[in-house]
Design a protein around this motif. Structure first.
Motif, mmCIF file in Angstrom:
data_model
loop_
_atom_site.group_PDB
_atom_site.id
_atom_site.type_symbol
_atom_site.label_atom_id
_atom_site.label_comp_id
_atom_site.label_asym_id
_atom_site.label_seq_id
_atom_site.Cartn_x
_atom_site.Cartn_y
_atom_site.Cartn_z
ATOM 1 N N THR A 1 -1.936 0.774 -7.202
ATOM 2 C CA THR A 1 -1.424 1.900 -8.003
ATOM 3 C C THR A 1 -2.439 2.286 -9.069
ATOM 4 N N ARG A 2 -3.039 1.279 -9.715
ATOM 5 C CA ARG A 2 -4.039 1.553 -10.748
ATOM 6 C C ARG A 2 -5.284 2.215 -10.149
ATOM 7 N N TRP A 3 -5.683 1.772 -8.977
ATOM 8 C CA TRP A 3 -6.841 2.372 -8.318
ATOM 9 C C TRP A 3 -6.570 3.831 -7.955
ATOM 10 N N PHE B 1 0.838 -1.211 0.000
ATOM 11 C CA PHE B 1 0.000 0.000 0.000
ATOM 12 C C PHE B 1 0.867 1.252 0.000
ATOM 13 N N TRP B 2 1.886 1.284 0.875
ATOM 14 C CA TRP B 2 2.702 2.501 0.964
ATOM 15 C C TRP B 2 3.491 2.735 -0.314
ATOM 16 N N VAL C 1 -1.552 6.646 -19.227
ATOM 17 C CA VAL C 1 -0.207 6.053 -19.277
ATOM 18 C C VAL C 1 0.149 5.420 -17.933
ATOM 19 N N GLY C 2 -0.177 6.115 -16.824
ATOM 20 C CA GLY C 2 0.161 5.621 -15.489
ATOM 21 C C GLY C 2 -0.552 4.330 -15.139
ATOM 22 N N GLY D 1 -15.240 -10.316 0.953
ATOM 23 C CA GLY D 1 -14.244 -11.222 0.400
ATOM 24 C C GLY D 1 -13.164 -10.523 -0.396
ATOM 25 N N ILE D 2 -13.019 -9.202 -0.195
ATOM 26 C CA ILE D 2 -11.978 -8.417 -0.870
ATOM 27 C C ILE D 2 -10.852 -8.176 0.129
ATOM 28 N N GLU D 3 -9.617 -8.200 -0.338
ATOM 29 C CA GLU D 3 -8.476 -7.952 0.548
ATOM 30 C C GLU D 3 -8.674 -6.610 1.275
ATOM 31 N N PRO D 4 -8.690 -6.594 2.634
ATOM 32 C CA PRO D 4 -9.014 -5.364 3.381
ATOM 33 C C PRO D 4 -8.123 -4.163 3.081
ATOM 34 N N ILE D 5 -6.835 -4.395 2.758
ATOM 35 C CA ILE D 5 -5.922 -3.271 2.512
ATOM 36 C C ILE D 5 -6.382 -2.440 1.318
ATOM 37 N N TYR D 6 -7.158 -3.059 0.407
ATOM 38 C CA TYR D 6 -7.646 -2.314 -0.758
ATOM 39 C C TYR D 6 -8.606 -1.196 -0.350
ATOM 40 N N ALA D 7 -9.192 -1.304 0.845
ATOM 41 C CA ALA D 7 -10.060 -0.229 1.338
ATOM 42 C C ALA D 7 -9.286 1.075 1.465
ATOM 43 N N MET D 8 -7.993 0.987 1.772
ATOM 44 C CA MET D 8 -7.178 2.196 1.910
ATOM 45 C C MET D 8 -7.016 2.912 0.568
ATOM 46 N N ALA D 9 -6.906 2.128 -0.520
ATOM 47 C CA ALA D 9 -6.818 2.736 -1.851
ATOM 48 C C ALA D 9 -8.108 3.469 -2.188
ATOM 49 N N ALA D 10 -9.243 2.863 -1.827
ATOM 50 C CA ALA D 10 -10.537 3.527 -2.040
ATOM 51 C C ALA D 10 -10.626 4.795 -1.193
#
Length: 349
Positions: A132-134, A44-45, A104-105, A187-196
């Protein structure tokens, strides 16, 4: 009277920056409590560092340093109508550039992650690419925020731009507190909540800046067509901003290159090293933001106006005052961080 006004403005920015740093501290403490230190927190970082680094280099760095002096000079010399036209031209060009950058990113996310942290474990690397894509569109939000903040600061409205980072921290706090358990249930990896949470924070910051501009009777007249972009590029002031961004980018890139090297090395060390480095840098950046950033935000438009008016005495006096104040406060801060490093980390983290 001028010095009193500068101190008052710098104090407002410092207080709001303090609120931002305190909420940032709460965010990091809550993240450590929720997720601990693992390959996924490192991921995440790393993912967050990519748009954040671009934000510091381009949006808040080179772009702001080039845009604000040209904007202040236009306001001083050309009048409000010409200045509004300049704002609209820059907003149009910036938006076109940001759309291309985001495409591009997002497509090149694996390459960006590899360049920043090639030592991540496979599961961490894949998670970093996804996040990164999110989060890459966050750079678009923050570049437009930098544009709006430059306008507000030039009109001496310092409070809203200084308060917007609090919104990002609050969004990330909500993501760690409520979003992570919800993602886990889905059922989603919890760390992805930080990207949101980062993307929500970017949208909230942009909304606050646009609201501040609207209340002042200013809007960003963005026109997304080739003719408008060509007309915007033809403006002498726009070309001057791009020209000024070169040396400014060179200046702000130094610290970001150092950050890339540190992150790359940390990614090859024990799992959690990137997270530890991030927590330590938060403490280091605390006085930096309170002193240097606050003074820079307040002084930049007024230095630009003094330069445009050819008032060398006022320009020199403000520079001297700012440097004296920074040295007076920054040296004790540096000594305190060195001396109390262990108790600070023990108490906070």
């Amino acid at each position: 009277t001028g010095t009193v006004s500068l101190i008052k403005s710098a104090s407002i920015v410092s207080v709001l920056t303090l609120a931002s740093r305190i909420t940032g501290l709460v965010r990091d403490v809550l993240m450590n409590a929720t997720f601990g230190v693992s390959a996924l927190t490192d991921a995440f970082w790393v993912a967050f560092r990519i748009p954040n680094m671009l934000r510091r280099m381009f949006a808040e760095g080179a772009f702001t340093q080039a845009f604000v002096p040209v904007l202040a000079a236009s306001k001083e010399q050309d009048g409000e109508e010409a200045t509004r036209a300049l704002i609209n031209s820059v907003a149009t060009l910036l938006t076109v550039a940001l759309l291309l950058t985001c495409v591009v990113g997002i497509a090149g996310a694996p390459i960006l992650v590899y360049l920043l942290a090639s030592g991540l474990k496979p599961e961490g690397f894949e998670a970093a690419v996804v996040m990164t894509r999110w989060m890459f569109p966050y750079i678009a939000c923050m570049s437009l925020v930098a544009l709006g903040a430059g306008v507000l600061n030039t009109w001496k409205n310092f409070a809203i731009p200084a308060a917007t980072p609090v919104l990002l921290n609050l969004a990330m706090i909500l993501a760690a507190w409520l979003g992570a358990p919800w993602f886990k249930q889905l059922g989603i990896e919890p760390i992805y909540a930080m990207a949101a949470g980062v993307m929500l924070g970017g949208l909230l910051q942009l909304g606050a800046i646009l609201l501040g501009l609207w209340r002042m009777g200013l809007t960003l007249g963005i026109r997304l067509n080739i003719a408008a972009a060509r007309d915007a590029w033809a403006q002498p002031a726009t070309k001057r901003i791009v020209h000024l961004m070169g040396p400014a980018l060179l200046g702000v890139s130094v610290s970001q290159i150092s950050l890339i090297i540190n992150t790359q090395i940390a990614s090859h060390l024990a799992v959690g090293s990137v997270s530890w480095l991030t927590s330590a840098s938060l403490l280091m950046e605390f006085p930096t933001a309170m002193l240097g950033v606050a003074l820079g935000v307040v002084l930049m438009p007024q230095l630009a106006a003094a330069k445009a008016a050819n008032d060398a005495a006022k320009f020199s006096g403000m520079i001297d005052w700012g440097l004296r104040l920074v040295v007076l406060l920054a040296v004790p801060s540096a000594i305190a961080l060195i001396t109390f490093a262990q108790p600070l980390v023990a108490v906070i983290f």
